[in-house]
Design an enzyme around this catalytic site. Structure first.
Site, mmCIF file in Angstrom:
data_model
loop_
_atom_site.group_PDB
_atom_site.id
_atom_site.type_symbol
_atom_site.label_atom_id
_atom_site.label_comp_id
_atom_site.label_asym_id
_atom_site.label_seq_id
_atom_site.Cartn_x
_atom_site.Cartn_y
_atom_site.Cartn_z
ATOM 1 N N HIS A 66 -0.902 10.008 -27.955
ATOM 2 C CA HIS A 66 -1.199 8.698 -27.364
ATOM 3 C C HIS A 66 -1.935 7.817 -28.372
ATOM 4 C CE1 HIS A 66 -0.881 10.185 -22.899
ATOM 5 N NE2 HIS A 66 0.281 9.931 -23.435
ATOM 6 N N LYS A 92 7.656 22.517 -15.022
ATOM 7 C CA LYS A 92 6.845 21.383 -14.573
ATOM 8 C C LYS A 92 6.563 21.486 -13.079
ATOM 9 C CE LYS A 92 5.416 16.829 -14.920
ATOM 10 N NZ LYS A 92 5.424 15.564 -15.614
ATOM 11 N N ARG A 133 0.804 -1.235 0.000
ATOM 12 C CA ARG A 133 0.000 0.000 0.000
ATOM 13 C C ARG A 133 0.835 1.283 0.000
ATOM 14 N NH1 ARG A 133 -3.080 -2.959 3.853
ATOM 15 N NH2 ARG A 133 -4.798 -4.001 2.787
ATOM 16 N N GLU A 172 -4.259 17.252 -11.462
ATOM 17 C CA GLU A 172 -4.811 17.611 -12.775
ATOM 18 C C GLU A 172 -6.307 17.906 -12.749
ATOM 19 O OE1 GLU A 172 -2.891 15.590 -16.089
ATOM 20 O OE2 GLU A 172 -4.753 15.740 -17.204
ATOM 21 N N ARG A 189 -2.768 21.502 -14.971
ATOM 22 C CA ARG A 189 -1.814 20.435 -15.292
ATOM 23 C C ARG A 189 -2.130 19.779 -16.638
ATOM 24 N NH1 ARG A 189 1.146 15.865 -11.518
ATOM 25 N NH2 ARG A 189 2.306 14.968 -13.247
ATOM 26 N N GLU A 243 9.258 17.072 -25.432
ATOM 27 C CA GLU A 243 8.644 17.540 -24.176
ATOM 28 C C GLU A 243 9.245 18.874 -23.740
ATOM 29 O OE1 GLU A 243 5.991 16.024 -23.171
ATOM 30 O OE2 GLU A 243 6.213 13.834 -23.060
ATOM 31 N N HIS A 251 7.430 7.757 -27.479
ATOM 32 C CA HIS A 251 6.480 8.699 -26.868
ATOM 33 C C HIS A 251 6.726 10.127 -27.382
ATOM 34 C CE1 HIS A 251 3.830 10.489 -23.921
ATOM 35 N NE2 HIS A 251 4.806 11.294 -23.542
ATOM 36 N N LYS A 308 3.171 11.281 -11.707
ATOM 37 C CA LYS A 308 2.283 10.423 -12.498
ATOM 38 C C LYS A 308 2.997 9.097 -12.714
ATOM 39 C CE LYS A 308 -0.641 13.535 -15.144
ATOM 40 N NZ LYS A 308 -1.025 13.996 -16.500
ATOM 41 N N ASN A 317 -0.324 18.226 -21.314
ATOM 42 C CA ASN A 317 -0.693 17.180 -22.268
ATOM 43 C C ASN A 317 -0.835 17.704 -23.687
ATOM 44 O OD1 ASN A 317 -1.059 14.404 -21.455
ATOM 45 N ND2 ASN A 317 -2.279 15.286 -19.811
ATOM 46 N N HIS A 333 -0.623 15.326 -26.598
ATOM 47 C CA HIS A 333 -0.673 13.956 -26.076
ATOM 48 C C HIS A 333 -1.967 13.227 -26.436
ATOM 49 C CE1 HIS A 333 2.811 15.380 -23.927
ATOM 50 N NE2 HIS A 333 2.952 14.272 -23.221
HETATM 51 P P1 NAD Z 1 12.251 4.794 -22.210
HETATM 52 O O1 NAD Z 1 12.123 4.708 -20.765
HETATM 53 O O2 NAD Z 1 11.724 3.681 -23.040
HETATM 54 O O3 NAD Z 1 13.789 5.019 -22.563
HETATM 55 C C1 NAD Z 1 14.168 5.137 -23.902
HETATM 56 C C2 NAD Z 1 15.287 4.140 -24.269
HETATM 57 O O4 NAD Z 1 16.532 4.632 -23.806
HETATM 58 C C3 NAD Z 1 15.131 2.769 -23.655
HETATM 59 O O5 NAD Z 1 15.576 1.805 -24.559
HETATM 60 C C4 NAD Z 1 16.061 2.848 -22.447
HETATM 61 O O6 NAD Z 1 16.490 1.592 -22.006
HETATM 62 C C5 NAD Z 1 17.179 3.646 -23.009
HETATM 63 N N1 NAD Z 1 17.988 4.389 -22.059
HETATM 64 C C6 NAD Z 1 17.581 5.010 -20.932
HETATM 65 N N2 NAD Z 1 18.575 5.724 -20.413
HETATM 66 C C7 NAD Z 1 19.646 5.533 -21.203
HETATM 67 C C8 NAD Z 1 20.969 6.013 -21.183
HETATM 68 N N3 NAD Z 1 21.380 6.898 -20.278
HETATM 69 N N4 NAD Z 1 21.831 5.593 -22.136
HETATM 70 C C9 NAD Z 1 21.410 4.741 -23.111
HETATM 71 N N5 NAD Z 1 20.163 4.259 -23.201
HETATM 72 C C10 NAD Z 1 19.290 4.677 -22.248
HETATM 73 O O7 NAD Z 1 11.561 6.126 -22.801
HETATM 74 P P2 NAD Z 1 11.483 7.613 -22.262
HETATM 75 O O8 NAD Z 1 11.391 8.452 -23.479
HETATM 76 O O9 NAD Z 1 12.495 7.899 -21.241
HETATM 77 O O10 NAD Z 1 10.068 7.629 -21.517
HETATM 78 C C11 NAD Z 1 8.869 7.412 -22.212
HETATM 79 C C12 NAD Z 1 7.821 6.946 -21.241
HETATM 80 O O11 NAD Z 1 7.606 7.968 -20.278
HETATM 81 C C13 NAD Z 1 6.489 6.675 -21.890
HETATM 82 O O12 NAD Z 1 5.972 5.476 -21.394
HETATM 83 C C14 NAD Z 1 5.636 7.836 -21.450
HETATM 84 O O13 NAD Z 1 4.279 7.503 -21.377
HETATM 85 C C15 NAD Z 1 6.209 8.149 -20.109
HETATM 86 N N6 NAD Z 1 5.993 9.520 -19.661
HETATM 87 C C16 NAD Z 1 5.528 9.686 -18.401
HETATM 88 C C17 NAD Z 1 5.354 10.964 -17.906
HETATM 89 C C18 NAD Z 1 4.924 11.154 -16.488
HETATM 90 O O14 NAD Z 1 4.605 12.270 -16.114
HETATM 91 N N7 NAD Z 1 4.921 10.117 -15.682
HETATM 92 C C19 NAD Z 1 5.626 12.071 -18.711
HETATM 93 C C20 NAD Z 1 6.093 11.865 -19.991
HETATM 94 C C21 NAD Z 1 6.277 10.574 -20.458
HETATM 95 N N1 GLY Z 2 3.412 14.585 -18.555
HETATM 96 C C1 GLY Z 2 2.187 15.162 -18.165
HETATM 97 C C2 GLY Z 2 2.082 15.405 -16.693
HETATM 98 O O1 GLY Z 2 2.962 15.075 -15.938
HETATM 99 O O2 GLY Z 2 1.083 15.885 -16.246
#
Ligand code: NAD
Ligand code: GLY
Length: 365
Positions: free
Chosen positions: A251, A226, A120, A236, A240, A184, A264, A142, A244, A247
């Protein structure tokens, strides 16, 4: 090192940004309630940075077990989440054991959701290693996973104790991933920070060349934006949603093309151009504004033309967007460059504008 704060009262936390932070146990120790952590990473980031982080912690007397997950957006699902729980239970992780997410946004979102729900709720720390994660996903709480029918559909708001963004980790990031992160970064300029947008226009080549000073400034300015938005509207209920921009369309692109095929950030880039086209058709942006935006995304190495999924498929995916209210899709639109707002389409004329965007502003071969 630069430090910002996400100001959430008694849940406020620091974001440290700078080189060599993986070696800084002193930044981590004050946030541990037990000298025991579980580091969640993947098969790409693990071989690069896990041993170093573990050594840093071991030198400070912190026991660290590791959970190494498969790499990819297509693994951001229940099955992979369960691998984290399997490991935590096998090693009898306790309520005071801190989870550390070492990786990009996929690892951060999975680990955060695991932390929100294991026993939890256990503490967690974000150690983002992609540009996208350092400017966006590691900040703001998030967390979650994808469903085959929709992106990020299952999750929780759950804030970390600390964000540790080691800018040196970006040296190993593939070019395509650097570009995805820039989508972003550009977003913040478009929605609320025109001076930053202009700075990005003046400095995009430096960012693409990984100039350390330029990247650090872009990360800091993004995190400042942010952090301000999250502090004002954590869950949100209002502003917030502006984060998006692009997005809703993006998405749909990610889901429609199959998770992992469009990154993404790539979906956000092409999706933002669809949002811009719609904003133009609704009378807000000029054609020149839209072209100015496209030029910047192109210089960041990003796709600006969305795939032609078909109007019906776009509507289907977007109908599952988290901003839908009373069955109506709400879009993040641009009133002008540097100012975004959220609105549902009001009448048939506006619906026709959306149809035109989905049919005419996509890749028609
Ligand atoms: P990812 O986590 O898939 O990383 C991209 C690639 O880079 C992967 O293959 C990873 O293994 C590799 N990698 C990571 N760090 C590395 C490094 N230092 N050197 C070499 N390779 C490396 O993708 P991302 O773009 O980081 O994140 C995308 C995800 O984030 C999506 O699922 C998206 O929905 C989510 N997201 C969430 C929020 C939030 O607020 N929580 C906001 C934006 C995006
Ligand atoms: N990436 C959108 C948010 O964090 O609200």
């Amino acid at each position: 090192m630069e430090t910002l704060t996400v100001d959430l009262g008694d849940r406020a936390y620091p974001i440290h940004i700078g080189p060599g932070l993986l070696d800084r146990a002193d930044l981590v120790l004050p946030h541990l309630v037990q000298k025991r952590v579980a580091i969640v990473t993947n098969t790409t980031v693990g071989p690069l940075y896990l041993a170093r982080l573990r050594q840093t912690l071991a030198d400070a007397g912190v026991a660290a077990e590791a959970v190494v997950l498969p790499d990819g957006e297509e693994f951001k699902n229940w099955e992979t989440l369960n691998l984290i729980f399997d490991d935590l239970l096998t090693h009898r992780a306790e309520r005071k054991t801190t989870l550390i997410a070492l990786g990009g946004g996929v690892i951060g979102d999975l680990t955060g959701f695991a932390a929100a729900s294991y026993q939890r709720g256990v503490p967690f720390i974000q150690v983002p290693t992609t540009l996208l994660a350092q400017v966006d996903s590691s900040v703001g709480g998030k967390t979650g996973i994808n469903h085959p029918l929709g992106k990020n559909m299952i999750g929780a708001f759950y804030q970390p104790q600390l964000v540790l963004a080691d800018t040196e980790t970006l040296n190993t990031l593939p070019d395509r991933e650097l570009s995805a992160g820039l989508a972003e970064v550009i977003k913040y300029g478009l929605i609320r920070d025109l001076p930053f947008l202009e700075w990005l226009e003046a400095n995009m080549e430096k960012l693409m060349a990984r100039d350390t000073q330029a990247l650090t400034y872009a990360i800091r300015r993004s995190c400042e934006n942010k952090a301000e938005v999250v502090a004002a509207d954590e869950k949100e209920s209002g502003q917030r949603a502006l984060l998006n921009l692009g997005h809703t369309f993006g998405h749909a692109i990610e889901t429609g093309m199959g998770y992992g095929n469009w990154l993404h950030g790539e979906g956000v880039s092409a999706g933002t151009l669809l949002a811009a086209d719609l904003s133009r058709r609704l009378g807000y942006l000029s054609q020149a504004d839209v072209e100015r935006m496209a030029a910047l995304f192109r210089r960041a190495g990003l796709p600006v033309l969305a795939p032609n999924l078909g109007e019906a498929a776009y509507m289907d995916y977007m109908g599952l967007d988290k901003k839908v209210e009373g069955g109506k899709i709400r879009f993040v639109l641009l009133r002008k460059l540097g100012e975004a707002f959220v609105a549902a389409l009001k009448d048939e004329g506006e619906q026709a504008a959306l149809q035109a965007t989905l049919n005419e502003a996509v890749d028609r071969g």
